[in-house]
Design a protein around this motif. Structure first.
Motif, PDB file in Angstrom:
ATOM      1  N   THR A  31     -34.633  10.864  25.899  1.00  0.00           N
ATOM      2  CA  THR A  31     -34.947  10.347  24.571  1.00  0.00           C
ATOM      3  C   THR A  31     -33.931   9.283  24.170  1.00  0.00           C
ATOM      4  OG1 THR A  31     -35.861  12.495  23.996  1.00  0.00           O
ATOM      5  CG2 THR A  31     -35.371  11.021  22.180  1.00  0.00           C
ATOM      6  N   GLU A  32     -32.685   9.512  24.500  1.00  0.00           N
ATOM      7  CA  GLU A  32     -31.624   8.542  24.170  1.00  0.00           C
ATOM      8  C   GLU A  32     -31.834   7.224  24.910  1.00  0.00           C
ATOM      9  OE1 GLU A  32     -28.757   6.863  22.184  1.00  0.00           O
ATOM     10  OE2 GLU A  32     -29.431   8.914  21.783  1.00  0.00           O
ATOM     11  N   ALA A  33     -32.239   7.282  26.185  1.00  0.00           N
ATOM     12  CA  ALA A  33     -32.473   6.058  26.956  1.00  0.00           C
ATOM     13  C   ALA A  33     -33.654   5.268  26.394  1.00  0.00           C
ATOM     14  CB  ALA A  33     -32.721   6.403  28.422  1.00  0.00           C
ATOM     15  N   VAL A  34     -34.694   5.969  25.984  1.00  0.00           N
ATOM     16  CA  VAL A  34     -35.854   5.301  25.388  1.00  0.00           C
ATOM     17  C   VAL A  34     -35.458   4.664  24.060  1.00  0.00           C
ATOM     18  CG1 VAL A  34     -38.150   5.665  24.422  1.00  0.00           C
ATOM     19  CG2 VAL A  34     -37.533   6.765  26.569  1.00  0.00           C
ATOM     20  N   ARG A  35     -34.710   5.386  23.251  1.00  0.00           N
ATOM     21  CA  ARG A  35     -34.257   4.870  21.962  1.00  0.00           C
ATOM     22  C   ARG A  35     -33.390   3.618  22.165  1.00  0.00           C
ATOM     23  NH1 ARG A  35     -31.527   9.101  19.974  1.00  0.00           N
ATOM     24  NH2 ARG A  35     -33.455  10.051  19.266  1.00  0.00           N
TER      25      ARG A  35
END
Length: 197
Positions: A25-29
């Motif tokens: 989720t952090e990489a997508v954000r």
């Protein structure tokens, strides 16, 4: 949409990036925010994205509206009309590739010419096609629709070249996704407006 995105992010286990790392989720954000930063900082990226959103909105509306426009005639087979559109699209792509690769035309100038030509085609369609019963009306409508498809054949290779040249590689996908948001909103609003009572 939001629920779908959450479900895909949390349960779709084969989400991998080019380096074969699992997306978090952090990489997508971070990818999304990086794309937004590029849009805010680079006017060329913003301009290409805005042109993409507006042009493809017109294309989406065209896709939904060409059959009702031709259905008025009752004697134009839709399959033949669609085939003629695809031939025009192919011819546009062939001519565009020739102009860019062999003749050396500037991709930016070709894009400006395409955009102006599309405006002209739709002005002709709107202003000079009033009498729906005449044969000349049918010819004008078909020629204008085929001209638009020819211009679409020019548009897609040009935009590919310009996006490769202007969009940074590390944010390419997130930029394309960000510019899909206004495209989807504009297309939906236009179609809602056209079909409202």
């Amino acid at each position: 949409f939001v629920a779908s995105a959450c479900l895909i992010q949390n349960f779709w286990t084969e989400n991998f990036d080019a380096k074969k790392k699992e997306l978090t989720t952090e990489a997508v954000r971070e990818s999304c925010m990086g794309g937004l930063r590029v849009i805010a900082q680079d006017f060329d990226v913003f301009l290409i994205g805005a042109i993409q959103s507006v042009f493809e909105t017109v294309l989406f509306v065209f896709v939904f509206m060409w059959t009702p426009v031709l259905d008025v005639f009752h004697d134009v087979p839709l399959g033949i009309a669609f085939s003629s559109f695809m031939v025009c699209f192919l011819l546009g792509t062939i001519v565009c590739n020739y102009l860019i690769r062999k003749v050396g035309y500037s991709a930016t100038r070709v894009l400006v010419a395409i955009s102006g030509s599309c405006v002209l085609v739709f002005l002709i369609l709107a202003l000079f096609t009033r009498d729906t019963s005449s044969f000349l009306y049918r010819v004008k409508v078909m020629v204008c629709l085929q001209a638009f498809e020819l211009l679409c054949g020019f548009y897609f290779p040009i935009m590919r070249v310009l996006r490769e040249r202007i969009f940074p590689d590390e944010h390419h996908l997130s930029l394309i996704n960000w510019f899909r948001v206004p495209l989807t909103l504009l297309s939906s609003l236009v179609l809602l407006f056209l079909h409202s009572p």
